[in-house]
Design a protein around this motif. Structure first.
Motif, short mmCIF file in Angstrom:
data_model
loop_
_atom_site.label_atom_id
_atom_site.label_comp_id
_atom_site.label_asym_id
_atom_site.label_seq_id
_atom_site.Cartn_x
_atom_site.Cartn_y
_atom_site.Cartn_z
N SER A 79 42.81 26.73 -66.92
CA SER A 79 43.68 27.09 -65.80
C SER A 79 44.26 25.82 -65.19
CB SER A 79 42.88 27.86 -64.74
OG SER A 79 43.71 28.22 -63.65
N VAL A 80 45.48 25.94 -64.72
CA VAL A 80 46.14 24.83 -64.04
C VAL A 80 46.83 25.39 -62.81
CG1 VAL A 80 47.90 23.03 -64.22
CG2 VAL A 80 46.56 23.65 -66.23
N VAL A 81 46.74 24.67 -61.70
CA VAL A 81 47.50 25.07 -60.52
C VAL A 81 48.15 23.83 -59.93
CG1 VAL A 81 45.52 24.87 -58.94
CG2 VAL A 81 47.45 26.33 -58.33
N VAL A 83 48.10 18.35 -58.59
CA VAL A 83 47.96 19.33 -59.68
C VAL A 83 46.53 19.29 -60.19
CG1 VAL A 83 48.89 20.11 -61.89
CG2 VAL A 83 50.36 18.87 -60.31
N ALA A 127 43.54 20.91 -62.97
CA ALA A 127 43.32 21.58 -64.27
C ALA A 127 41.84 21.68 -64.53
CB ALA A 127 44.01 20.81 -65.39
N SER A 143 39.59 30.44 -63.06
CA SER A 143 40.94 30.09 -62.65
C SER A 143 40.92 29.22 -61.40
CB SER A 143 41.78 31.34 -62.40
OG SER A 143 41.22 32.10 -61.36
N ARG A 147 49.20 26.15 -72.25
CA ARG A 147 48.94 27.12 -71.18
C ARG A 147 50.08 27.07 -70.18
NH1 ARG A 147 45.18 30.50 -69.69
NH2 ARG A 147 43.89 29.91 -71.44
N VAL A 161 52.13 27.34 -66.78
CA VAL A 161 51.94 27.06 -65.36
C VAL A 161 53.25 27.41 -64.65
CG1 VAL A 161 51.29 25.36 -63.63
CG2 VAL A 161 50.47 25.12 -65.98
N TRP A 206 56.01 24.98 -66.38
CA TRP A 206 55.23 23.92 -66.98
C TRP A 206 54.37 24.49 -68.10
CZ3 TRP A 206 55.50 18.85 -64.96
CH2 TRP A 206 56.26 18.72 -63.79
#
Lengths: 283, 927
Positions: free
Chosen positions: B267-269, B276, B278, B328, B566, B568, B577
Motif C-alpha cells: 500500500s502507498v498513500v 508519501v 509505503a 493499507s 501498485r 496510487v 502514480w
C-alpha cells in the motif's frame, strides 16, 4: 543405505547416504565430515561441479518439506542452505544448472527461456537440455532459445541421459506401471527417436551412458550393457538400487542397499558396486 | 489418400471418399434459401414456441418445455430443440416428427433437405422429412470426421495446429453450413474449410483461440475468438473482423523517480508531495521469510521507518502468538497517517489462525500509537477465520464520518440514525467507545471476497455480493459471477452524482458502471484485468489493473508505457502514480508528446494457396564459419551470443542475454549488464546508431549514450525487435497479445511516436528500409512464458508504405524474422521452415525441403540482407544463403548438429556474423 552416486572420474567418486557423504579416491572410501546443519537432513541427490560437491535433500517439517542444499567447496568449506523454493540442480561442467518454478538458471543467471515442461532434466550443455516427466511419455528438448516437443509414443519415460555426442538415450515404458521395457536413442541426423533392440523381457528403470558403446540399463533384477551391437545381461548386485553413475571408461557404479523397498527387518545397509563392461576394458 | 488440396499446411491426411466420387466444391454459398412461405420467425417463450409471419402476426403457438433453439422450416413449419429432443412442426403447428439427440442445447440450421443440430464440436444431420439420421460431423484433437449414412460416404481429415508451444493442447470446434461445407477451428486460431466430400479447400488463421463457429443461413460462418467475431465467407474470404479495441496512446508518460526498496509493495498513500508512505515486504513473501517494512519519502529520498509494532513473526505457525499484518495506509480524518490491518492470533494447536480482528495505528509525532478513540471498539470485530482475511475496508466522509469493516463486521461513526446495513437489518449498536457504533453488514459473500466502501457526499456506498448499495439500500443487484476466481470489486465515489463501480472476475467480461445521480451507465472495461478505479472528476477517470487507462469524458485510452506495479491515486487531477520495487512513476500528460504515425488498415486478406517447396541445395563451399571469443573489458570473454546487429559505420553490438557489448576489433566494451534473473527477453534486442549510442530493450525501451545504458524511454510489454531506418528513426515491435498495448513505436529525433493502424498481431521483427517502406513480421497469436513472448498461429507479414498497411498470410505458421532486400521487397522466415518472399505487392510462400524432397520443418529465427543475397539462420544448425537463384546450405557443423542459430549478419566486404547460444562465428570467404 546409499541414495546417490556421482563422479568426476574413476578416482573421484562420491557416494551419498541420507545423512552422510563418502569419497572414493581410487583406493579407499572416506566419510566426509559435513556441516552441522541446524535442520535434520534427509539427503537424496548429488551434483558435482569441477569445484564443488552439492548434496541435495530436504528438511522435513510439520507443514511439509523445505528443499535443502549442502555444499562442499573445493577448499573443503561447507555450507548448508535452505532453499525457499523447490528446485533441482545438475552440474554442467563448471556450472550448475538450476531448475525451479521460475525457470532455469545457469550459474545463477537466468536462461532466456523458462517454460516449465517437466520435473526431470538431463543435459549435456545449457543449449542441449532435455526435460521429461517420469509419469508421462512427453520429452522436450531445449536448444538455448526455445523448446521442442520430441514425442516418444511411450506411456512413461523413466530415465534419460545424453552421451558425449549429444545423442539422448531413454528407458521408457509402454505401460503406466512397472519398470521400463523400451530403450530409445535420439538420432541427431534423422531428428527422430530410434528404438534400440532389446529383449521382450527387458525391465529397467535407469539408463546411464558414456558413449554409444557404453550404455547401461539398470533394473531391479538385471543390469544390461549395450555395446552398440549386443545387449549383455547380468543380475543386479544390489537388492535396491538408488543411484548409478558411469565414468568415461564405461565402468558403472551402483549405489543402494541390501534390502528391497518395503522389505521387513533391519534398515537397509548401504552398498556400492562397480560393474565393468563385458568387454573387460577395466577390471 | 492424397489429393492436390491436401497440401494445406495444417492438413496431415484426409481419407475416405475417393475423389472421383466427390462432387466439385459447391459454388460460393450465396443466400439461396427461399423465403419461407408463411413462418418468418419462431419465438421462444416460457414453455412454448410461437411461429410468426413476416408481419409479426402469430400463426400458431405450441407448448414445449426446455426449448433452447427454434427456427423456421422451409415449408412454413418450424424445427425446435427442446432438451434432448428435436421436434419438427408442420405449417399449422402440428408435430411431424421428433427424435432424441445427443445434444442438449446448441444450434439449429435447417436446409431444404436436412436439419443440422450443432454443439461446439459435433453436428448431427437429420432428414427434414422424417428425422432420420443422416450422419454426423465431429471434431476432436486429431481432426474432423464425418460419420456418414448412405449415400453420403464417411471421411476423415486429420489436422494439426500451427507450430507453437510444444505442450499446446488442441481443442477444436466446427460448424456445418446449409450446403454441407464444414468449417473447423482450433485453439491456435486456425480454420480449415472442408467441402461436403471431405476435401480440405482452404486454411487461414484468425486471432486467438477459436471458441465457437456458427453457420449462418447465408452460407457465411461467424467465428468467435477472444478478439471478437470474424465472419468468413466462401473460399476463405474474410468479410468482417472485430472492431479495434481501446486505442493506446503515448500522450501520457510515466516518468520514474526513486521508489521504496520493497520487493512487494502492499500500500502507498501520498499525504502530500513531500509526505508519501509505503508499506510492503522487502523480500518476496513466504512463510519462512515474513517481513513487512514501512518507508517514507520526503519527495526526494525514501527512508525506512522503524516501527516495532509492524514486525511479523518469522515462524508464526503453531506459535500461539500474535502479530499485526498491515493491509493499507490511509489518511485519517485529522490528516494523520493511518495504518490499517488485522491483528492475527496464531493457533498453538493447529497450523492456522485462531482469530483475527481489526487494528488501526496512527502516526503521532515520530511514533505510532493505537488510535485512542477507536482502540476500545476494535475487539468487536474479532472473528474466527483460519487464514488472513485480506483487506479490511476503510472510508472517510464529510463531518467526521468514518467506517471500518473487517469482512462483515463494521465500526462506524457519524452515520445518520436512520442508517441500516441492508433491508430489515438491525440498527447499529454502541461499540463501547462512543461515538463509534458497531453493526454486522451481511452480504452473503465469502469472507475472502472484497467489499469496498466509499462515501459519496454523506452517503455510504458499498459494493459486495449483494450488489451496489447506498446507505444500506441495494440500488443495483449484480449478476451472479460465472467464476469466483479473481473476483474483484472496486468503488470510487467523488460526489453523490459521481460514483464508479468496477466488477471483474476470471470469466465474465469486466465492466464499469457510473452512477450520475439518477441511473447507472455501464461501460465495458478498457482493460483486460481491471483492479482499481479512481477519478478526480468527470473528465479524469483512471482504471488500473493489467495496464492503465484514462477517460477524458469522451473516450477511453490505454496509457502505453504504464509500468506494472501498485496504483496510487494522484495528488492532483490528471495524474496518477505507479509504485514498484525501487521506482515511483508519475503518470501524466506529456507536453512533448508527438503525433502518432497513422496508417490505414486493410481488411484481412483471404485464405492463400499452400506454400510451395523451396529446395535447399548442397553445401556452398564459398564461405566457412570461424568460431570467435571476444574479450570484454572488465569481464569474462563473450563466447556465445543470442543477438548481433550492425549499425551505421559498421559498429557491431552483440548480446548474450545478460551483457550487451560493442565490438571494437577483437575486444568489446560493456554497454549494459542485465540483472542476473532478468535477462534480455527479446530477439533483435538492440539498434546501434553509432559508436556507443543507440537503443536497446531490457524490459523497457532504453537508450545507450556515451557507451552506457541511459534512462528508460518507454516501458512496453513484449518488445521483441528494434531496427534502425536509414532516416535515423528506430522502429520497435511488440508481440504482446494485449490489444490495448502498442504493437509498434518509432523513436526519432523528435521523440517517440506510436504506430497507429498496424493490424493486430504479435510482431517479432521489423525491417525498415525507409520510413515509407517498413516490413513487420509475426503471428496472429502470441504466447509467453513469463520470460518472453513469441508469435504463434498463422504467420503475418505487413508492409507500411507511409500511408497504409498491407497484410499477407504465411500459411506455415508464425514468422520470426524479416529482411528488407529491395524497394517494396522482403524475405520473411519463421516456424516449420516457412519462407515468404514479397515483391511489389506479390507474395510467394515457400517451405524448405531437402534435396530428396523431404520437408524440413525447422524453426527459422533470423534473416539478413546482403549484397544481392539473403541469409537465413535457424535451429538444427541451419544456415542458408539465397543468391538470387538458389538456396544453398552453409556448413555449420562447427556449431554442432542441433544448434540454434539466432542472428546473422551477411558477409560483405567484411566477414559476416552468425551467433547462437552455443557460440559466435565469423562468416569468412573460404580460401
Amino acid at each position: 543405505m546409499l541414495v546417490a552416486v556421482e563422479g568426476r572420474d574413476e578416482r573421484d567418486v562420491w557416494l551419498l547416504s541420507q545423512s552422510a557423504l563418502f569419497h572414493w579416491d581410487g583406493a579407499r572410501l572416506v566419510e566426509e565430515k559435513g556441516p552441522a546443519c541446524k535442520q535434520r537432513l534427509d539427503l537424496s541427490g548429488l551434483a558435482l561441479t569441477r569445484d564443488a560437491v552439492i548434496a541435495l535433500g530436504a528438511h522435513h517439517e510439520f507443514e511439509g518439506s523445505t528443499p535443502l542444499e549442502v555444499r562442499r567447496s573445493g577448499r573443503g568449506r561447507w555450507s548448508c542452505d535452505l532453499l525457499v523454493v523447490h528446485r533441482r540442480t545438475i552440474a554442467l561442467g563448471p556450472a550448475l544448472l538450476g531448475l525451479g518454478p521460475d525457470g532455469l538458471t545457469l550459474s545463477g543467471l537466468a536462461l532466456p527461456y523458462r517454460r516449465w515442461l517437466g520435473p526431470e532434466i538431463a543435459a549435456r550443455t545449457a543449449e542441449d537440455l532435455w526435460l521429461y516427466d517420469a509419469d508421462q511419455g512427453d520429452v522436450f528438448h531445449g536448444n538455448g532459445v526455445g523448446w521442442e516437443s520430441r514425442p516418444t509414443g511411450l506411456a512413461r519415460v523413466l530415465s534419460l541421459r545424453v552421451d558425449a555426442t549429444g545423442a539422448a538415450w531413454l528407458v521408457g515404458a509402454t505401460e503406466s506401471k512397472g519398470e521400463g521395457d523400451v530403450v530409445l536413442r535420439w538420432d541427431l541426423a534423422a531428428h527422430a527417436w530410434r528404438r534400440v533392440p532389446t529383449p521382450a523381457d527387458l525391465r529397467a528403470a535407469r539408463v546411464r551412458v558414456s558413449s554409444g558403446r557404453d550404455v547401461w540399463l539398470v533394473g531391479d533384477e538385471h543390469v544390461h550393457h549395450w555395446d552398440g551391437q549386443t545387449l549383455h545381461r547380468a543380475r543386479t548386485p544390489l537388492a535396491r538400487v538408488e543411484g548409478a553413475w558411469v565414468g568415461a571408461s564405461g565402468e558403472l557404479w551402483l549405489a543402494g542397499g541390501d534390502r528391497r523397498r518395503g522389505e521387513p527387518g533391519q534398515p537397509s545397509a548401504g552398498l556400492a558396486f562397480r560393474v565393468s563392461p563385458p568387454s573387460g576394458k577395466k577390471p | 489418400l492424397k489429393h492436390a488440396s491436401l497440401s494445406l499446411a495444417l492438413v496431415l491426411a484426409a481419407c475416405g471418399a475417393p475423389p472421383a466420387t466427390v462432387k466439385p466444391p459447391p459454388p460460393a454459398p450465396e443466400a439461396k434459401l427461399e423465403t419461407p412461405p408463411a413462418t418468418a420467425s419462431v419465438e421462444r417463450v416460457e414453455g412454448a414456441v410461437i411461429a410468426r409471419d413476416a408481419a409479426g402476426r402469430e400463426r400458431y403457438r405450441v407448448a414445449l418445455a426446455d426449448v433452447t433453439a427454434a427456427v423456421p422450416a422451409p415449408d412454413g413449419g418450424a424445427v425446435v430443440l427442446a432438451g434432448h429432443r428435436v421436434v419438427c412442426l408442420g405449417d399449422r403447428g402440428h408435430e411431424r416428427w421428433r427424435v432424441v439427440t445427443k445434444h442438449h442445447g446448441g444450434r439449429l440450421l435447417v436446409t431444404p433437405e436436412a436439419v443440422l443440430v450443432s454443439s461446439s464440436s459435433r453436428v448431427d444431420m437429420l432428414d427434414l422429412v422424417d428425422g432420420a439420421d443422416r450422419g454426423a460431423v465431429r471434431a476432436d484433437q486429431g481432426g474432423v470426421a464425418r460419420d456418414g449414412r448412405a449415400p453420403t460416404p464417411d471421411w476423415n481429415v486429420r489436422l494439426r495446429l500451427f507450430p507453437g508451444a510444444p505442450d499446446a493442447k488442441t481443442e477444436r470446434v466446427l460448424a456445418v453450413g446449409a450446403d454441407g461445407f464444414v468449417l473447423a477451428g482450433a485453439s491456435d486460431g486456425s480454420l480449415v474449410g472442408i467441402d461436403p466430400g471431405g476435401i480440405p479447400r482452404f486454411q487461414l488463421g484468425v486471432r486467438g483461440a477459436v471458441k465457437d463457429i456458427e453457420a449462418r443461413p447465408d452460407g457465411d460462418f461467424a467465428v468467435t475468438t477472444r478478439a471478437g467475431v470474424v465472419v468468413v465467407g466462401a473460399g476463405g474470404v474474410v468479410r468482417s473482423e472485430p472492431a479495434p479495441g481501446v486505442r493506446p496512446t503515448l500522450a501520457y508518460r510515466a516518468r520514474p523517480t526513486a521508489g521504496p526498496p520493497l520487493a512487494e509493495v502492499r500500500s502507498v498513500v501520498a499525504l502530500a508531495p513531500d509526505d508519501v508512505w509505503a508499506v510492503g515486504s522487502p523480500v518476496p513473501y513466504s512463510v519462512e521469510v515474513r517481513q513487512q517494512e514501512l518507508y517514507h519519502s520526503d519527495g526526494k529520498t525514501w527512508r525506512r521507518v522503524d516501527a516495532p509494532e509492524l514486525r511479523l513473526l518469522p515462524h508464526p505457525i503453531l506459535s500461539g502468538r500474535e502479530d499485526f499484518w498491515v493491509d493499507s495506509l490511509s489518511r485519517g480524518p485529522d490528516g494523520r497517517l493511518l495504518v490499517i490491518g488485522t491483528q492475527l492470533s496464531w493457533s498453538n494447536v493447529y497450523p492456522a489462525l485462531a482469530g483475527v480482528s481489526l487494528r488501526v495505528l496512527e502516526r503521532a509525532g515520530s511514533r505510532f500509537r493505537e488510535r485512542p478513540d477507536l482502540a476500545p471498539a476494535l475487539a468487536k470485530t474479532a472473528q474466527h477465520i483460519e487464514s488472513n482475511p485480506g483487506a479490511p475496508t476503510y472510508a472517510r466522509g464529510p463531518g467526521g464520518r468514518e467506517v471500518l469493516c473487517l469482512v462483515d463486521l463494521c465500526l462506524a461513526r457519524g452515520l445518520p440514525p436512520s442508517f441500516r446495513p441492508g433491508k430489515d437489518a438491525a440498527a447499529p449498536v454502541s461499540a463501547g467507545a462512543p461515538p463509534w457504533t458497531f453493526f454486522e453488514w451481511s452480504s452473503n459473500g465469502m469472507w475472502w471476497k472484497s467489499r469496498p466502501i466509499a462515501f459519496a457526499g454523506e452517503k455510504l456506498w458499498r459494493l459486495d455480493a449483494s450488489g451496489i448499495s447506498r446507505d444500506g439500500e441495494v440500488l443495483r443487484a449484480l449478476p451472479e459471477p460465472t467464476s469466483q476466481e479473481w473476483l474483484m470489486y472496486d468503488l470510487w465515489a467523488r460526489d453523490e452524482d459521481d460514483v464508479w463501480a468496477l466488477v471483474a472476475n476470471a470469466q465474465d467480461p469486466a465492466f464499469l458502471t457510473h452512477w450520475d445521480g439518477r441511473a447507472f451507465h455501464d461501460v465495458a472495461s478498457p482493460l483486460p484485468d481491471p483492479r482499481t478505479v479512481w477519478s478526480s472528476g468527470r473528465h479524469d477517470v483512471w482504471i488500473w489493473g493489467d495496464g492503465l487507462a484514462h477517460f477524458d469524458g469522451k473516450a477511453w485510452q490505454r496509457i502505453a508505457g504504464a509500468p506494472a506495479g501498485r496504483f496510487v491515486p494522484g495528488l492532483a487531477p490528471g495524474e496518477v502514480w505507479i509504485v514498484r520495487t525501487g521506482s515511483l512513476f508519475r503518470v501524466a500528460l506529456d507536453p512533448n508528446a508527438q503525433p502518432d504515425v497513422e496508417g490505414a488498415t486493410a481488411l484481412a486478406p483471404p485464405a492463400v494457396a499452400p506454400s510451395r517447396p523451396l529446395a535447399v541445395g548442397p553445401v556452398d563451399p564459398s564461405v566457412r564459419l570461424e568460431r570467435v571469443s571476444i574479450d570484454v573489458d572488465g569481464g569474462p570473454p563473450l563466447t556465445t551470443a543470442l543477438g548481433v546487429v550492425e549499425g551505421p559505420g559498421g559498429v557491431v553490438w552483440l548480446h548474450d542475454g545478460h551483457r550487451l557489448v560493442e565490438v571494437d576489433g577483437a575486444r568489446a566494451r560493456l554497454l549494459y549488464q542485465a540483472p542476473p534473473l532478468a535477462p534480455l527477453a527479446c530477439q533483435r534486442c538492440a539498434a546501434p546508431s553509432g559508436p556507443g549510442r543507440g537503443l536497446f530493450v531490457a524490459r523497457s525501451l532504453r537508450a545507450v549514450a556515451a557507451g552506457r545504458a541511459a534512462d528508460e524511454i518507454l516501458w512496453l510489454p513484449a518488445v521483441l525487435s528494434l531496427a534502425r531506418a536509414p532516416s535515423g528513426a528506430t522502429w520497435a515491435v511488440s508481440a504482446s497479445d494485449d490489444d490495448g498495448s502498442p504493437r509498434a513505436v518509432v523513436h526519432g529525433a523528435s521523440g517517440l511516436r506510436l504506430v497507429a493502424g498496424l493490424p493486430a498481431a504479435a510482431y517479432a521483427d521489423v525491417a525498415p528500409r525507409a520510413d515509407d517502406d517498413v516490413w513487420f513480421a509475426g503471428g496472429l497469436g502470441a504466447s509467453s512464458d513469463d520470460a518472453r513472448a513469441w508469435p504463434e498461429g498463422e504467420g503475418t507479414l505487413v508492409r507500411f508504405d507511409g500511408r497504409a498497411f498491407t497484410r499477407h498470410r504465411a500459411p506455415d505458421g508464425a514468422l520470426h524474422a524479416v529482411a528488407a532486400t529491395g524497394p517494396a521487397e522482403a524475405w520473411a522466415v519463421g516456424a516449420a521452415g516457412g519462407v515468404l518472399h514479397a515483391r511489389s505487392g506479390a507474395v510467394e510462400a515457400f517451405h524448405l525441403v531437402a534435396e530428396d524432397g523431404a520437408r524440413l520443418p525447422v524453426m527459422l529465427r533470423a534473416a539478413a540482407a546482403g549484397p544481392e543475397e539473403v541469409w537465413i539462420a535457424g535451429d538444427r544448425s541451419t544456415l542458408l544463403r539465397w543468391d538470387g537463384t538458389s538456396l544453398r546450405r552453409i556448413d555449420a557443423k562447427v556449431a554442432g548438429r542441433d544448434a540454434a542459430l539466432t542472428a546473422v549478419i551477411a558477409p560483405g566486404a567484411k566477414p559476416g556474423w552468425v551467433v547462437g547460444p552455443g557460440g559466435i562465428w565469423r562468416v569468412v570467404r573460404a580460401r
